[in-house]
Design a protein around this motif. Structure first.
Motif, PDB file in Angstrom:
ATOM      1  N   TRP A  30     -57.118  27.526  18.210  1.00  0.00           N
ATOM      2  CA  TRP A  30     -57.501  26.152  18.547  1.00  0.00           C
ATOM      3  C   TRP A  30     -58.672  26.139  19.540  1.00  0.00           C
ATOM      4  CZ3 TRP A  30     -57.900  21.324  17.438  1.00  0.00           C
ATOM      5  CH2 TRP A  30     -58.219  20.406  18.447  1.00  0.00           C
ATOM      6  N   VAL A  32     -60.813  28.480  20.149  1.00  0.00           N
ATOM      7  CA  VAL A  32     -62.023  28.979  19.495  1.00  0.00           C
ATOM      8  C   VAL A  32     -62.647  27.847  18.668  1.00  0.00           C
ATOM      9  CG1 VAL A  32     -62.922  30.564  17.740  1.00  0.00           C
ATOM     10  CG2 VAL A  32     -61.299  31.394  19.446  1.00  0.00           C
ATOM     11  N   TYR A  33     -61.800  27.136  17.957  1.00  0.00           N
ATOM     12  CA  TYR A  33     -62.295  26.006  17.159  1.00  0.00           C
ATOM     13  C   TYR A  33     -63.030  24.992  18.036  1.00  0.00           C
ATOM     14  CZ  TYR A  33     -62.385  21.532  14.793  1.00  0.00           C
ATOM     15  OH  TYR A  33     -62.792  20.322  14.296  1.00  0.00           O
ATOM     16  N   ILE A  40     -69.666  24.692  12.647  1.00  0.00           N
ATOM     17  CA  ILE A  40     -69.064  25.118  11.373  1.00  0.00           C
ATOM     18  C   ILE A  40     -69.518  24.193  10.249  1.00  0.00           C
ATOM     19  CG2 ILE A  40     -66.911  25.510  10.122  1.00  0.00           C
ATOM     20  CD1 ILE A  40     -65.556  25.894  12.894  1.00  0.00           C
ATOM     21  N   PRO A  42     -68.638  23.628   6.469  1.00  0.00           N
ATOM     22  CA  PRO A  42     -67.744  24.039   5.398  1.00  0.00           C
ATOM     23  C   PRO A  42     -68.479  24.155   4.069  1.00  0.00           C
ATOM     24  CG  PRO A  42     -67.012  21.970   6.426  1.00  0.00           C
ATOM     25  CD  PRO A  42     -68.356  22.299   6.980  1.00  0.00           C
ATOM     26  N   ALA A  43     -67.954  25.046   3.211  1.00  0.00           N
ATOM     27  CA  ALA A  43     -68.501  25.217   1.876  1.00  0.00           C
ATOM     28  C   ALA A  43     -68.377  23.907   1.106  1.00  0.00           C
ATOM     29  CB  ALA A  43     -67.748  26.323   1.146  1.00  0.00           C
ATOM     30  N   ASN A  93     -62.314  33.530   3.558  1.00  0.00           N
ATOM     31  CA  ASN A  93     -63.131  32.342   3.812  1.00  0.00           C
ATOM     32  C   ASN A  93     -62.370  31.054   3.537  1.00  0.00           C
ATOM     33  OD1 ASN A  93     -65.389  33.584   4.721  1.00  0.00           O
ATOM     34  ND2 ASN A  93     -66.684  33.067   2.969  1.00  0.00           N
ATOM     35  N   ALA A 103     -57.489  22.046  12.022  1.00  0.00           N
ATOM     36  CA  ALA A 103     -58.033  21.744  13.348  1.00  0.00           C
ATOM     37  C   ALA A 103     -58.649  20.347  13.359  1.00  0.00           C
ATOM     38  CB  ALA A 103     -59.068  22.804  13.743  1.00  0.00           C
ATOM     39  N   MET A 114     -52.235  19.933  20.147  1.00  0.00           N
ATOM     40  CA  MET A 114     -51.882  20.834  21.242  1.00  0.00           C
ATOM     41  C   MET A 114     -51.173  20.021  22.314  1.00  0.00           C
ATOM     42  SD  MET A 114     -52.822  24.010  20.957  1.00  0.00           S
ATOM     43  CE  MET A 114     -53.021  24.631  22.622  1.00  0.00           C
ATOM     44  N   TYR A 118     -52.075  22.593  27.907  1.00  0.00           N
ATOM     45  CA  TYR A 118     -51.547  23.902  27.492  1.00  0.00           C
ATOM     46  C   TYR A 118     -52.392  25.011  28.110  1.00  0.00           C
ATOM     47  CZ  TYR A 118     -49.667  27.624  24.566  1.00  0.00           C
ATOM     48  OH  TYR A 118     -49.066  28.771  24.122  1.00  0.00           O
ATOM     49  N   ILE A 140     -67.327  34.493  13.458  1.00  0.00           N
ATOM     50  CA  ILE A 140     -66.833  34.269  12.090  1.00  0.00           C
ATOM     51  C   ILE A 140     -66.138  35.524  11.570  1.00  0.00           C
ATOM     52  CG2 ILE A 140     -67.481  33.759   9.696  1.00  0.00           C
ATOM     53  CD1 ILE A 140     -68.345  31.382  10.905  1.00  0.00           C
ATOM     54  N   LEU A 143     -62.797  35.802  13.071  1.00  0.00           N
ATOM     55  CA  LEU A 143     -61.854  34.832  12.497  1.00  0.00           C
ATOM     56  C   LEU A 143     -61.409  35.243  11.101  1.00  0.00           C
ATOM     57  CD1 LEU A 143     -63.560  31.534  13.695  1.00  0.00           C
ATOM     58  CD2 LEU A 143     -61.326  32.388  14.432  1.00  0.00           C
TER      59      LEU A 143
HETATM   60  O1  45D Z   1     -66.192  26.935   3.921  1.00  0.00           O
HETATM   61  O2  45D Z   1     -45.644  22.525  21.078  1.00  0.00           O
HETATM   62  C1  45D Z   1     -67.347  29.965   6.483  1.00  0.00           C
HETATM   63  C2  45D Z   1     -48.298  25.607  20.451  1.00  0.00           C
HETATM   64  C3  45D Z   1     -67.902  29.823   5.063  1.00  0.00           C
HETATM   65  C4  45D Z   1     -47.313  25.557  21.616  1.00  0.00           C
HETATM   66  C5  45D Z   1     -66.541  28.821   6.948  1.00  0.00           C
HETATM   67  C6  45D Z   1     -48.395  24.283  19.710  1.00  0.00           C
HETATM   68  C7  45D Z   1     -67.275  28.978   4.141  1.00  0.00           C
HETATM   69  C8  45D Z   1     -46.129  24.782  21.421  1.00  0.00           C
HETATM   70  C9  45D Z   1     -68.569  30.097   7.371  1.00  0.00           C
HETATM   71  C10 45D Z   1     -66.532  31.224   6.557  1.00  0.00           C
HETATM   72  C11 45D Z   1     -49.590  26.027  21.073  1.00  0.00           C
HETATM   73  C12 45D Z   1     -47.841  26.650  19.470  1.00  0.00           C
HETATM   74  C13 45D Z   1     -66.166  27.799   6.081  1.00  0.00           C
HETATM   75  C14 45D Z   1     -47.503  23.263  19.957  1.00  0.00           C
HETATM   76  C15 45D Z   1     -66.523  27.840   4.680  1.00  0.00           C
HETATM   77  C16 45D Z   1     -46.385  23.461  20.827  1.00  0.00           C
HETATM   78  C17 45D Z   1     -66.164  28.861   8.365  1.00  0.00           C
HETATM   79  C18 45D Z   1     -49.296  24.073  18.592  1.00  0.00           C
HETATM   80  C19 45D Z   1     -65.398  26.612   6.525  1.00  0.00           C
HETATM   81  C20 45D Z   1     -47.635  21.924  19.325  1.00  0.00           C
HETATM   82  C21 45D Z   1     -65.062  28.512   8.876  1.00  0.00           C
HETATM   83  C22 45D Z   1     -50.458  24.634  18.317  1.00  0.00           C
HETATM   84  C23 45D Z   1     -64.664  28.624  10.243  1.00  0.00           C
HETATM   85  C24 45D Z   1     -51.222  24.395  17.101  1.00  0.00           C
HETATM   86  C25 45D Z   1     -65.511  29.337  11.216  1.00  0.00           C
HETATM   87  C26 45D Z   1     -50.709  23.473  16.078  1.00  0.00           C
HETATM   88  C27 45D Z   1     -63.484  28.099  10.583  1.00  0.00           C
HETATM   89  C28 45D Z   1     -52.388  25.061  16.951  1.00  0.00           C
HETATM   90  C29 45D Z   1     -62.851  28.156  11.836  1.00  0.00           C
HETATM   91  C30 45D Z   1     -53.242  24.996  15.805  1.00  0.00           C
HETATM   92  C31 45D Z   1     -61.684  27.597  12.017  1.00  0.00           C
HETATM   93  C32 45D Z   1     -54.438  25.596  15.793  1.00  0.00           C
HETATM   94  C33 45D Z   1     -60.861  27.637  13.195  1.00  0.00           C
HETATM   95  C34 45D Z   1     -55.388  25.507  14.722  1.00  0.00           C
HETATM   96  C35 45D Z   1     -59.721  26.932  13.157  1.00  0.00           C
HETATM   97  C36 45D Z   1     -56.552  26.188  14.891  1.00  0.00           C
HETATM   98  C37 45D Z   1     -61.267  28.425  14.355  1.00  0.00           C
HETATM   99  C38 45D Z   1     -55.114  24.699  13.542  1.00  0.00           C
HETATM  100  C39 45D Z   1     -58.736  26.884  14.158  1.00  0.00           C
HETATM  101  C40 45D Z   1     -57.605  26.222  13.930  1.00  0.00           C
END
Ligand code: 45D
Length: 160
Positions: A30, A32-33, A40, A42-43, A93, A103, A114, A118, A140, A143
């Motif tokens: 999260w 990092v996002y 970012i 997306p494709a 990917n 996210a 979150m 936190y 990237i 990830l």
């Molecule tokens: O399409 O109650 C490419 C806790 C090419 C604690 C790309 C919590 C193609 C207890 C460049 C690869 C912390 C657990 C795309 C709760 C293409 C608590 C790139 C909950 C798209 C509620 C993509 C925590 C990229 C939660 C770079 C729910 C994507 C945490 C990067 C959730 C994506 C965290 C990233 C989430 C996504 C994090 C970095 C959903 C991060 C998501």
């Protein structure tokens, strides 16, 4: 643990990530996002993988917050669930695209947010700091490698 040489060795970052417990992994992703969000791109929609990611996202969106959190924990801990198997058939990917959608969903409150204030533990904080110092390409790659082994083995069929 030392990840001082992150710039030279992203493997350290990956190992540090795998040593975190699942909740800290979620929190780390999260944060990092939130640092990368606007860079970012997306494709374009249309490929089979993108559509599966989107339909998985829509299923998660329809769940309660508790279930949404459970799904995410299941994915990172390789639990053998139906969603984890479908997700497991995606390429790195497309897995990232799915996390990206989650996210975004957190930002729009469609996905469990979150908890406010936190705090990452020390190891996770160190890792985040190291990742912040990495360039976009390294981030990237980190990830991709982080999400690649997540989810469950699909019963059959190739990656999409
Ligand atoms: O399409 O109650 C490419 C806790 C090419 C604690 C790309 C919590 C193609 C207890 C460049 C690869 C912390 C657990 C795309 C709760 C293409 C608590 C790139 C909950 C798209 C509620 C993509 C925590 C990229 C939660 C770079 C729910 C994507 C945490 C990067 C959730 C994506 C965290 C990233 C989430 C996504 C994090 C970095 C959903 C991060 C998501």
């Amino acid at each position: 643990m030392t990840i001082a040489n992150l710039h030279d060795n992203m493997t350290d970052a990956l190992q540090a990530f795998r040593r975190l417990n699942v909740d800290d992994q979620l929190a780390l992703l999260w944060f990092v996002y939130t640092k990368m969000g606007s860079s970012i791109t997306p494709a374009a929609p249309g490929s089979a993988g993108v559509e599966i990611a989107e339909s998985l996202f829509n299923r998660v969106k329809g769940m309660s917050h508790e279930e949404q959190l459970q799904v995410q924990r299941d994915l990172l801990s390789n639990a053998d669930t139906e969603i984890a198997r479908e997700y497991g058939s995606l390429s790195a990917n497309t897995k990232l695209l799915f996390w990206y959608r989650l996210a975004q969903g957190m930002e729009s409150a469609a996905i469990v947010p979150m908890p406010p204030n936190y705090e990452l533990n020390t190891q996770a904080k160190e890792l985040l700091t190291a990742l912040e110092g990495a360039d976009f390409g390294q981030q990237i790659n980190f990830l991709r490698d982080a999400v690649l082994p997540t989810g469950a083995e699909p019963k059959s069929g190739a990656e999409i």
